[in-house]
Scaffold this motif. Structure first.
Motif, PDB file in Angstrom:
ATOM      1  N   ASP A 113       0.794  -1.229   0.000  1.00 22.32           N
ATOM      2  CA  ASP A 113       0.000   0.000   0.000  1.00 22.32           C
ATOM      3  C   ASP A 113       0.828   1.282   0.000  1.00 22.32           C
ATOM      4  O   ASP A 113       0.284   2.373   0.173  1.00 22.32           O
ATOM      5  CB  ASP A 113      -0.977   0.026   1.183  1.00 22.32           C
ATOM      6  CG  ASP A 113      -1.928  -1.155   1.173  1.00 22.32           C
ATOM      7  OD1 ASP A 113      -2.246  -1.637   0.064  1.00 22.32           O
ATOM      8  OD2 ASP A 113      -2.323  -1.611   2.252  1.00 22.32           O
ATOM      9  N   LYS A 114       2.131   1.163  -0.181  1.00 19.09           N
ATOM     10  CA  LYS A 114       2.957   2.356  -0.376  1.00 19.09           C
ATOM     11  C   LYS A 114       2.947   2.729  -1.856  1.00 19.09           C
ATOM     12  O   LYS A 114       2.610   1.919  -2.722  1.00 19.09           O
ATOM     13  CB  LYS A 114       4.392   2.098   0.083  1.00 19.09           C
ATOM     14  CG  LYS A 114       4.563   1.833   1.577  1.00 19.09           C
ATOM     15  CD  LYS A 114       6.021   1.534   1.907  1.00 19.09           C
ATOM     16  CE  LYS A 114       6.204   1.163   3.378  1.00 19.09           C
ATOM     17  NZ  LYS A 114       6.073   2.338   4.265  1.00 19.09           N
ATOM     18  N   ILE A 115       3.338   3.959  -2.147  1.00 15.93           N
ATOM     19  CA  ILE A 115       3.457   4.429  -3.531  1.00 15.93           C
ATOM     20  C   ILE A 115       4.890   4.196  -3.997  1.00 15.93           C
ATOM     21  O   ILE A 115       5.848   4.575  -3.308  1.00 15.93           O
ATOM     22  CB  ILE A 115       3.116   5.926  -3.633  1.00 15.93           C
ATOM     23  CG1 ILE A 115       1.692   6.190  -3.139  1.00 15.93           C
ATOM     24  CG2 ILE A 115       3.315   6.424  -5.067  1.00 15.93           C
ATOM     25  CD1 ILE A 115       0.615   5.508  -3.921  1.00 15.93           C
ATOM     26  N   TYR A 116       5.040   3.567  -5.184  1.00 13.36           N
ATOM     27  CA  TYR A 116       6.367   3.276  -5.727  1.00 13.36           C
ATOM     28  C   TYR A 116       6.501   3.838  -7.145  1.00 13.36           C
ATOM     29  O   TYR A 116       5.541   3.853  -7.922  1.00 13.36           O
ATOM     30  CB  TYR A 116       6.614   1.769  -5.777  1.00 13.36           C
ATOM     31  CG  TYR A 116       6.649   1.103  -4.425  1.00 13.36           C
ATOM     32  CD1 TYR A 116       7.812   1.108  -3.656  1.00 13.36           C
ATOM     33  CD2 TYR A 116       5.519   0.467  -3.911  1.00 13.36           C
ATOM     34  CE1 TYR A 116       7.844   0.494  -2.407  1.00 13.36           C
ATOM     35  CE2 TYR A 116       5.552  -0.150  -2.669  1.00 13.36           C
ATOM     36  CZ  TYR A 116       6.711  -0.131  -1.917  1.00 13.36           C
ATOM     37  OH  TYR A 116       6.739  -0.736  -0.686  1.00 13.36           O
ATOM     38  N   SER A 117       7.710   4.276  -7.464  1.00 16.86           N
ATOM     39  CA  SER A 117       8.020   4.709  -8.819  1.00 16.86           C
ATOM     40  C   SER A 117       9.520   4.488  -9.032  1.00 16.86           C
ATOM     41  O   SER A 117      10.250   4.200  -8.075  1.00 16.86           O
ATOM     42  CB  SER A 117       7.639   6.179  -9.022  1.00 16.86           C
ATOM     43  OG  SER A 117       7.425   6.468 -10.389  1.00 16.86           O
ATOM     44  N   ALA A 118       9.987   4.599 -10.280  1.00 14.32           N
ATOM     45  CA  ALA A 118      11.391   4.294 -10.556  1.00 14.32           C
ATOM     46  C   ALA A 118      11.880   5.018 -11.809  1.00 14.32           C
ATOM     47  O   ALA A 118      11.095   5.383 -12.684  1.00 14.32           O
ATOM     48  CB  ALA A 118      11.581   2.791 -10.714  1.00 14.32           C
ATOM     49  N   PHE A 119      13.199   5.197 -11.882  1.00 16.02           N
ATOM     50  CA  PHE A 119      13.839   5.814 -13.053  1.00 16.02           C
ATOM     51  C   PHE A 119      15.155   5.099 -13.332  1.00 16.02           C
ATOM     52  O   PHE A 119      15.655   4.334 -12.494  1.00 16.02           O
ATOM     53  CB  PHE A 119      14.068   7.312 -12.819  1.00 16.02           C
ATOM     54  CG  PHE A 119      14.872   7.640 -11.590  1.00 16.02           C
ATOM     55  CD1 PHE A 119      16.253   7.691 -11.629  1.00 16.02           C
ATOM     56  CD2 PHE A 119      14.234   7.899 -10.385  1.00 16.02           C
ATOM     57  CE1 PHE A 119      16.993   7.990 -10.499  1.00 16.02           C
ATOM     58  CE2 PHE A 119      14.959   8.201  -9.236  1.00 16.02           C
ATOM     59  CZ  PHE A 119      16.349   8.245  -9.295  1.00 16.02           C
ATOM     60  N   THR A 120      15.723   5.340 -14.515  1.00  9.71           N
ATOM     61  CA  THR A 120      16.906   4.573 -14.925  1.00  9.71           C
ATOM     62  C   THR A 120      17.783   5.367 -15.880  1.00  9.71           C
ATOM     63  O   THR A 120      17.455   6.479 -16.296  1.00  9.71           O
ATOM     64  CB  THR A 120      16.480   3.242 -15.567  1.00  9.71           C
ATOM     65  OG1 THR A 120      17.624   2.398 -15.729  1.00  9.71           O
ATOM     66  CG2 THR A 120      15.832   3.470 -16.930  1.00  9.71           C
ATOM     67  N   SER A 121      18.913   4.774 -16.238  1.00 13.43           N
ATOM     68  CA  SER A 121      19.841   5.349 -17.210  1.00 13.43           C
ATOM     69  C   SER A 121      20.498   4.209 -17.964  1.00 13.43           C
ATOM     70  O   SER A 121      20.732   3.134 -17.395  1.00 13.43           O
ATOM     71  CB  SER A 121      20.908   6.192 -16.499  1.00 13.43           C
ATOM     72  OG  SER A 121      21.840   6.726 -17.411  1.00 13.43           O
ATOM     73  N   SER A 122      20.781   4.423 -19.247  1.00  9.12           N
ATOM     74  CA  SER A 122      21.413   3.382 -20.051  1.00  9.12           C
ATOM     75  C   SER A 122      22.456   3.987 -20.981  1.00  9.12           C
ATOM     76  O   SER A 122      22.517   5.210 -21.179  1.00  9.12           O
ATOM     77  CB  SER A 122      20.362   2.611 -20.867  1.00  9.12           C
ATOM     78  OG  SER A 122      19.737   3.468 -21.801  1.00  9.12           O
ATOM     79  N   GLN A 123      23.273   3.123 -21.565  1.00 11.64           N
ATOM     80  CA  GLN A 123      24.350   3.564 -22.449  1.00 11.64           C
ATOM     81  C   GLN A 123      23.809   4.036 -23.799  1.00 11.64           C
ATOM     82  O   GLN A 123      24.350   4.959 -24.396  1.00 11.64           O
ATOM     83  CB  GLN A 123      25.335   2.414 -22.665  1.00 11.64           C
ATOM     84  CG  GLN A 123      26.558   2.765 -23.509  1.00 11.64           C
ATOM     85  CD  GLN A 123      27.583   3.565 -22.740  1.00 11.64           C
ATOM     86  OE1 GLN A 123      27.603   3.519 -21.518  1.00 11.64           O
ATOM     87  NE2 GLN A 123      28.440   4.291 -23.446  1.00 11.64           N
TER      88      GLN A 123
END
Length: 207
Positions: A113-123
């Motif tokens: 029940d928590k809020i989750y989000s995500a980000f990334t980086s690539s070559q």
């Protein structure tokens, strides 16, 4: 007056690109009125690997002021925003090892029940950004979390182009203002959604 939303930005960064996105995400969450914890997961690579890349060595030496993440940060937070580079279309072992330590919290129901989000980086532009974020979100689904991607819900998202989460292509150098603003927006959206969800829960308990 209700307590402010609590946001943990938990990231792994080798050469500093994800670190910059994490700082931007923390800025966005803070401007949305959230309390912030900006923490990095523990480095697992040996000195030989780190010293083989000047940018990696430099980032290790200049980011020592950032606290190391613990599962207590997950327990504390209402919103958790993860950041990591992509490794063959998946998350790096450093972040995976951190996720593998969350079993006791999960078993106690403290990750639901928590809020989750995500980000990334690539070559490269097609270096596994989407699959990395989707594989990371799979863990949140197992936790019973509420995944809040940025989607195409703001003009900055049409410029950044990734509805799953803020992303950066390291071949272009450090993240530019479009990528940083996308990370700020993503965090702000997560905090705003959390405020609505928590407000609804408070109303339900009061009724």
């Amino acid at each position: 007056m209700s307590d402010p939303i609590k946001t943990a930005v938990i990231y792994y960064s080798a050469t500093g690109n994800v670190h910059r996105l994490a700082e931007a995400a923390a800025e966005g969450a803070e401007k949305a009125g959230s309390q912030i914890r900006l923490v990095k997961v523990r480095e697992l690579a040996g000195e030989a690997a780190i010293n083989s890349n000047d940018a990696w060595r430099t980032h290790i030496d200049t980011s020592g002021h950032v606290d190391t993440a613990s599962v207590d940060d997950l327990d504390w937070a209402d919103v958790v925003i993860f950041g990591a580079p992509t490794r063959y279309g998946n998350v790096p072992s450093q972040l995976q090892q951190f996720l593998d330590l969350t079993g006791p919290l999960w078993a106690a129901g403290k990750l639901a029940d928590k809020i989750y989000s995500a980000f990334t980086s690539s070559q490269t532009p097609h270096g596994g950004q989407e699959s990395t974020l989707l594989s990371l979100y799979t863990t949140m689904y197992h936790w019973g979390g509420i995944v809040v991607p940025p989607g195409f819900t703001d003009p900055i998202q049409f410029r950044s182009g990734n509805p799953y989460g803020a992303s950066h292509v390291s071949a272009d150098g450090f993240p530019g203002e479009v990528e940083l603003e996308a990370a700020r927006y993503q965090a702000r959206r997560a905090v705003e959604v959390a405020a609505g969800v928590i407000g609804t829960r408070v109303e339900e308990r009061a009724s």
